[in-house]
Write an enzyme that holds these catalytic residues in place. Structure first.
Site, PDB file in Angstrom:
ATOM      1  N   PHE A   1      -4.431  68.817 -53.999  1.00 53.79           N
ATOM      2  CA  PHE A   1      -4.516  68.005 -55.223  1.00 53.79           C
ATOM      3  C   PHE A   1      -3.177  67.859 -55.946  1.00 53.79           C
ATOM      4  O   PHE A   1      -3.017  66.984 -56.784  1.00 53.79           O
ATOM      5  CB  PHE A   1      -5.540  68.635 -56.197  1.00 53.79           C
ATOM      6  CG  PHE A   1      -4.983  69.813 -56.976  1.00 53.79           C
ATOM      7  CD1 PHE A   1      -4.270  69.607 -58.148  1.00 53.79           C
ATOM      8  CD2 PHE A   1      -5.144  71.120 -56.536  1.00 53.79           C
ATOM      9  CE1 PHE A   1      -3.733  70.678 -58.855  1.00 53.79           C
ATOM     10  CE2 PHE A   1      -4.614  72.193 -57.223  1.00 53.79           C
ATOM     11  CZ  PHE A   1      -3.908  71.966 -58.392  1.00 53.79           C
TER      12      PHE A   1
ATOM     13  N   LYS B   1      -7.630  62.383 -45.457  1.00 52.97           N
ATOM     14  CA  LYS B   1      -8.611  62.872 -46.426  1.00 52.97           C
ATOM     15  C   LYS B   1      -7.832  63.409 -47.618  1.00 52.97           C
ATOM     16  O   LYS B   1      -7.282  64.506 -47.584  1.00 52.97           O
ATOM     17  CB  LYS B   1      -9.485  63.996 -45.848  1.00 52.97           C
ATOM     18  CG  LYS B   1     -10.685  64.233 -46.760  1.00 52.97           C
ATOM     19  CD  LYS B   1     -11.282  65.608 -46.677  1.00 52.97           C
ATOM     20  CE  LYS B   1     -10.588  66.633 -47.509  1.00 52.97           C
ATOM     21  NZ  LYS B   1     -10.610  66.401 -48.971  1.00 52.97           N
TER      22      LYS B   1
ATOM     23  N   GLU C   1     -10.324  65.807 -52.886  1.00 57.40           N
ATOM     24  CA  GLU C   1     -11.497  65.256 -53.583  1.00 57.40           C
ATOM     25  C   GLU C   1     -11.298  65.301 -55.099  1.00 57.40           C
ATOM     26  O   GLU C   1     -12.068  64.740 -55.856  1.00 57.40           O
ATOM     27  CB  GLU C   1     -12.768  66.011 -53.170  1.00 57.40           C
ATOM     28  CG  GLU C   1     -12.841  67.494 -53.544  1.00 57.40           C
ATOM     29  CD  GLU C   1     -12.112  68.416 -52.556  1.00 57.40           C
ATOM     30  OE1 GLU C   1     -11.199  67.939 -51.851  1.00 57.40           O
ATOM     31  OE2 GLU C   1     -12.456  69.611 -52.518  1.00 57.40           O
ATOM     32  N   ARG C   2     -10.207  65.993 -55.539  1.00 54.44           N
ATOM     33  CA  ARG C   2      -9.987  66.115 -56.970  1.00 54.44           C
ATOM     34  C   ARG C   2      -9.110  64.993 -57.530  1.00 54.44           C
ATOM     35  O   ARG C   2      -9.055  64.794 -58.732  1.00 54.44           O
ATOM     36  CB  ARG C   2      -9.374  67.478 -57.277  1.00 54.44           C
ATOM     37  CG  ARG C   2     -10.327  68.599 -56.826  1.00 54.44           C
ATOM     38  CD  ARG C   2      -9.936  69.912 -57.371  1.00 54.44           C
ATOM     39  NE  ARG C   2      -9.159  70.687 -56.429  1.00 54.44           N
ATOM     40  CZ  ARG C   2      -8.762  71.926 -56.656  1.00 54.44           C
ATOM     41  NH1 ARG C   2      -9.057  72.501 -57.799  1.00 54.44           N
ATOM     42  NH2 ARG C   2      -8.069  72.580 -55.755  1.00 54.44           N
TER      43      ARG C   2
ATOM     44  N   SER D   1      -4.141  75.347 -49.696  1.00 51.51           N
ATOM     45  CA  SER D   1      -4.195  76.788 -49.967  1.00 51.51           C
ATOM     46  C   SER D   1      -4.220  77.593 -48.668  1.00 51.51           C
ATOM     47  O   SER D   1      -4.518  77.074 -47.593  1.00 51.51           O
ATOM     48  CB  SER D   1      -5.459  77.096 -50.771  1.00 51.51           C
ATOM     49  OG  SER D   1      -6.592  76.818 -49.967  1.00 51.51           O
TER      50      SER D   1
ATOM     51  N   CYS E   1       3.966  73.685 -55.230  1.00 52.75           N
ATOM     52  CA  CYS E   1       4.121  74.744 -54.220  1.00 52.75           C
ATOM     53  C   CYS E   1       5.529  75.305 -54.252  1.00 52.75           C
ATOM     54  O   CYS E   1       5.796  76.382 -53.765  1.00 52.75           O
ATOM     55  CB  CYS E   1       3.822  74.206 -52.832  1.00 52.75           C
ATOM     56  SG  CYS E   1       4.984  72.939 -52.335  1.00 52.75           S
TER      57      CYS E   1
ATOM     58  N   GLU F   1      -0.525  83.856 -55.985  1.00 54.45           N
ATOM     59  CA  GLU F   1       0.090  82.604 -56.436  1.00 54.45           C
ATOM     60  C   GLU F   1      -0.707  82.168 -57.666  1.00 54.45           C
ATOM     61  O   GLU F   1      -1.908  81.853 -57.559  1.00 54.45           O
ATOM     62  CB  GLU F   1      -0.036  81.542 -55.329  1.00 54.45           C
ATOM     63  CG  GLU F   1       0.562  80.204 -55.700  1.00 54.45           C
ATOM     64  CD  GLU F   1       0.227  79.097 -54.683  1.00 54.45           C
ATOM     65  OE1 GLU F   1      -0.933  79.008 -54.231  1.00 54.45           O
ATOM     66  OE2 GLU F   1       1.140  78.318 -54.344  1.00 54.45           O
TER      67      GLU F   1
HETATM   68  P1  NAD Z   1      -7.076  73.513 -51.147  1.00 51.48           P
HETATM   69  O1  NAD Z   1      -6.828  74.326 -49.941  1.00 51.48           O
HETATM   70  O2  NAD Z   1      -8.155  73.930 -52.075  1.00 51.48           O
HETATM   71  O3  NAD Z   1      -7.403  72.011 -50.715  1.00 51.48           O
HETATM   72  C1  NAD Z   1      -6.606  71.343 -49.763  1.00 51.48           C
HETATM   73  C2  NAD Z   1      -7.502  70.498 -48.877  1.00 51.48           C
HETATM   74  O4  NAD Z   1      -8.336  71.350 -48.082  1.00 51.48           O
HETATM   75  C3  NAD Z   1      -8.428  69.596 -49.667  1.00 51.48           C
HETATM   76  O5  NAD Z   1      -8.432  68.332 -49.069  1.00 51.48           O
HETATM   77  C4  NAD Z   1      -9.778  70.290 -49.590  1.00 51.48           C
HETATM   78  O6  NAD Z   1     -10.855  69.382 -49.573  1.00 51.48           O
HETATM   79  C5  NAD Z   1      -9.714  71.051 -48.291  1.00 51.48           C
HETATM   80  N1  NAD Z   1     -10.415  72.353 -48.350  1.00 51.48           N
HETATM   81  C6  NAD Z   1     -10.479  73.186 -49.414  1.00 51.48           C
HETATM   82  N2  NAD Z   1     -11.176  74.288 -49.078  1.00 51.48           N
HETATM   83  C7  NAD Z   1     -11.542  74.152 -47.786  1.00 51.48           C
HETATM   84  C8  NAD Z   1     -12.272  74.967 -46.875  1.00 51.48           C
HETATM   85  N3  NAD Z   1     -12.771  76.145 -47.234  1.00 51.48           N
HETATM   86  N4  NAD Z   1     -12.462  74.519 -45.626  1.00 51.48           N
HETATM   87  C9  NAD Z   1     -11.962  73.327 -45.243  1.00 51.48           C
HETATM   88  N5  NAD Z   1     -11.275  72.510 -46.071  1.00 51.48           N
HETATM   89  C10 NAD Z   1     -11.058  72.914 -47.322  1.00 51.48           C
HETATM   90  O7  NAD Z   1      -5.665  73.404 -51.909  1.00 51.48           O
HETATM   91  P2  NAD Z   1      -5.401  72.777 -53.332  1.00 51.48           P
HETATM   92  O8  NAD Z   1      -5.923  73.694 -54.375  1.00 51.48           O
HETATM   93  O9  NAD Z   1      -5.824  71.370 -53.360  1.00 51.48           O
HETATM   94  O10 NAD Z   1      -3.797  72.786 -53.366  1.00 51.48           O
HETATM   95  C11 NAD Z   1      -3.033  73.826 -53.919  1.00 51.48           C
HETATM   96  C12 NAD Z   1      -2.473  74.727 -52.846  1.00 51.48           C
HETATM   97  O11 NAD Z   1      -1.689  73.958 -51.937  1.00 51.48           O
HETATM   98  C13 NAD Z   1      -1.526  75.784 -53.397  1.00 51.48           C
HETATM   99  O12 NAD Z   1      -1.777  76.997 -52.756  1.00 51.48           O
HETATM  100  C14 NAD Z   1      -0.139  75.250 -53.049  1.00 51.48           C
HETATM  101  O13 NAD Z   1       0.862  76.233 -52.896  1.00 51.48           O
HETATM  102  C15 NAD Z   1      -0.433  74.600 -51.731  1.00 51.48           C
HETATM  103  N6  NAD Z   1       0.576  73.615 -51.421  1.00 51.48           N
HETATM  104  C16 NAD Z   1       1.487  73.923 -50.472  1.00 51.48           C
HETATM  105  C17 NAD Z   1       2.503  73.035 -50.180  1.00 51.48           C
HETATM  106  C18 NAD Z   1       3.519  73.365 -49.141  1.00 51.48           C
HETATM  107  O14 NAD Z   1       4.183  72.461 -48.659  1.00 51.48           O
HETATM  108  N7  NAD Z   1       3.643  74.627 -48.761  1.00 51.48           N
HETATM  109  C19 NAD Z   1       2.589  71.805 -50.864  1.00 51.48           C
HETATM  110  C20 NAD Z   1       1.617  71.521 -51.832  1.00 51.48           C
HETATM  111  C21 NAD Z   1       0.612  72.436 -52.101  1.00 51.48           C
END
Ligand code: NAD
Length: 521
Positions: free
Chosen positions: A171, A195, A198-199, A248, A303, A404
């Protein structure tokens, strides 16, 4: 209460299409060049994080819709892979122009759904646009190697697309991260199903419209929504050959292990805990300004946020000035012109950040700036706001150090030497990025050589590499072997074919077959 008024109707021009979509109460799917309303009965409500008003509902698509996206991607691949590289380049040139023209509109959608300030949302678009600009050079990037290995014999390489690919996005950068993925995937001859989170899928929906306006054939890019069920579909579908994921730890590790078990290529960028080291010989003003921007900007939901400061030696005396700068930052709705930081993405995120702040206090850290319950204008009283917060005397065993936080919270540790700082950083499991503030070239050089982080800033607080390089996270911040964008990104979306050919000028009269490995004489 829906802020939206009318339902989506298909109209002639793209610009009206965008306006109407935003007046709609439901986010569409984008399948085979059409924006369609899902037939699902599972809808995810999406609230403006600054007010918690309902903006739209995001579908969890039904199996038939996901199948339609996969089939459209597979069919489009058969013709898209045959398209000339110049056709693909021309599409990217048009797309970059349209993104530039539509930056303000995309930025507004980001601020409404994600919460960050307008300048930060424009930065989100701009950093993604740079990847598109870089992908415009695909004609050069795709060139292979060629060597005459012996008389009449040549060996050369060809980069071929993989097929249907998928991009799963977080997100926090709703424009930049999809743009890390689909432009390069498409430039190299693949098709992609994105994809978005969703947020906040709004930015990606506008980008999809712009790809249509730029003339991308139907089915080359499809956009589906939802959460775990959609992700599982993308992992398990056999037509999908590669998955790009950013998000994440928990989701990324799961997607990487399930995806690779299915034989797919998976690149996954995960969570971070980025440390900044402040050396006594650093420029104080530059360091403190950089720290407050990198720790609190975008409400810490980056991130590459510099969320952990290590003050070396006497630099701890700079803290009062840092607190002063941080406390002057304006916390309000991201659309407000004077906003320095907006809200967190959800009430749950707000509560989690507040709990982590309290855990720091309970475990013995000093809360020298408490951003909980900040003063915000009345119209934002229901928003998910946390202001700049500073915890000092933090120790590595504390939860606020281990996790984090992903909020505007800077945790500060004190050490006596650069070596102690390096040791501390290298013990932390994450290795996304780090920074050192110093005026000593030898300190900087020593730090760079000995630090276990993938992106190093020297007097640069958020060293996200430009797209001619790649995003090179390290250790627990990454799964998979091939990085996002740049040369690595190109490598991720292509497979190399190596051809060895023999075209003899003279007639071949050898009648003797051989059973040994051919040698090049
Ligand atoms: P998230 O993992 O909750 O969601 C990311 C995607 O995964 C979404 O599209 C979501 O629908 C899907 N998802 C979530 N839970 C899932 C599950 N259990 N099984 C399958 N799919 C699932 O992450 P977020 O909260 O949207 O983003 C923040 C995180 O992303 C932070 O930890 C941040 O550090 C990380 N991030 C990393 C980078 C990088 O390049 N290292 C860049 C941006 C964000």
């Amino acid at each position: 209460i829906f802020r939206g008024l009318s339902r989506f109707r298909k109209v002639q021009t793209t610009s009206t299409l965008i306006t109407r979509r935003y007046a709609s109460s439901r986010t569409k799917l984008y399948i085979n060049g059409e924006f369609i309303e899902s037939r699902t009965n599972k809808w995810i409500p999406l609230h403006n994080p600054a007010t918690n008003e309902l903006i739209t509902e995001v579908p969890e698509p039904i199996q038939e819709e996901l199948d339609a996206a996969a089939v459209a991607s597979q069919e489009a691949f058969l013709t898209w892979r045959e398209s000339s590289i110049l056709t693909r380049q021309r599409f990217l040139l048009d797309l970059q122009h349209l993104i530039r023209e539509n930056t303000d509109r995309i930025a507004k959608a980001i601020t409404e759904e994600q919460g960050k300030t307008i300048p930060d949302a424009k930065g989100d678009v701009f950093r993604g646009l740079q990847v598109v600009e870089n992908a415009c050079g695909v004609t050069n990037l795709m060139m292979g190697d060629n060597l005459e290995v012996s008389r009449d014999m040549d060996t050369y390489t060809i980069r071929e697309p993989l097929g249907v690919t998928a991009g799963i996005c977080p997100f926090n950068f709703p424009a930049m991260i999809p743009l890390w993925m689909f432009p390069l995937a498409i430039a190299t001859g693949n098709t992609m199903i994105v994809k978005p989170s969703e947020r906040d899928p709004g930015a990606m929906m506008i980008l999809a419209e712009l790809t249509k306006e730029a003339g991308l054939p139907n089915g080359v890019l499809n956009v589906v929504h939802g959460s775990v069920d959609t992700v599982n579909y993308l992992i398990d579908n056999e037509t999908i050959k590669a998955i790009s994921f950013v998000g994440s730890d928990k989701a990324g590790k799961y997607i990487h292990s399930r995806g690779t078990a299915k034989g797919k290529r998976v690149q996954a960028n995960l969570a971070a805990k980025n440390h900044g080291v402040i050396m006594p010989d650093a420029n104080k003003n530059h360091t403190l300004n950089s720290l407050s921007g990198a720790a609190f900007g975008a409400a810490g939901q980056r991130c590459m946020a510099l969320s952990t400061a290590i003050f070396v030696g006497e630099t701890k005396k700079w803290l009062p000035e840092l607190i002063e700068r941080a406390s002057k930052l304006k916390v309000t709705g991201g659309l407000e012109p004077d906003a320095d930081l907006g809200p967190l993405i959800s009430p749950q995120a707000k509560q989690r950040v507040e709990t982590l702040i309290q855990s720091g206090v309970d475990e013995g850290a000093d809360l020298v700036l408490d951003g909980r319950n900040p003063q915000v204008p009345d119209k934002y009283k229901n928003g998910n706001f946390v202001g700049p917060t500073i915890l000092v005397n933090v120790k590595p065993h504390m939860e606020c150090y281990k996790q984090e936080i992903f909020g505007p919270v800077l945790v500060c540790l004190f050490v006596d030497s650069l070596n102690e700082a390096i040791e501390l950083i290298n013990k932390n499991p994450y290795g996304n990025g780090t920074a050192i503030f110093t005026n000593s070239g030898s300190n900087a050089r020593y730090f760079t050589s000995n630090i276990g982080a993938g992106q190093v800033g020297i007097n640069v607080p958020i060293p996200v590499p430009l797209p001619m390089f790649s995003f090179t996270g390290n250790r627990e911040s990454i799964r998979g072997d091939i990085n996002f964008y740049g040369k690595s990104g190109l490598q991720f979306y292509t497979q190399t074919k190596t051809v060895t050919s023999l075209w003899r000028h003279e007639d071949v009269n050898d009648n003797i077959s051989t059973v040994t490995m051919p040698t090049m004489r």
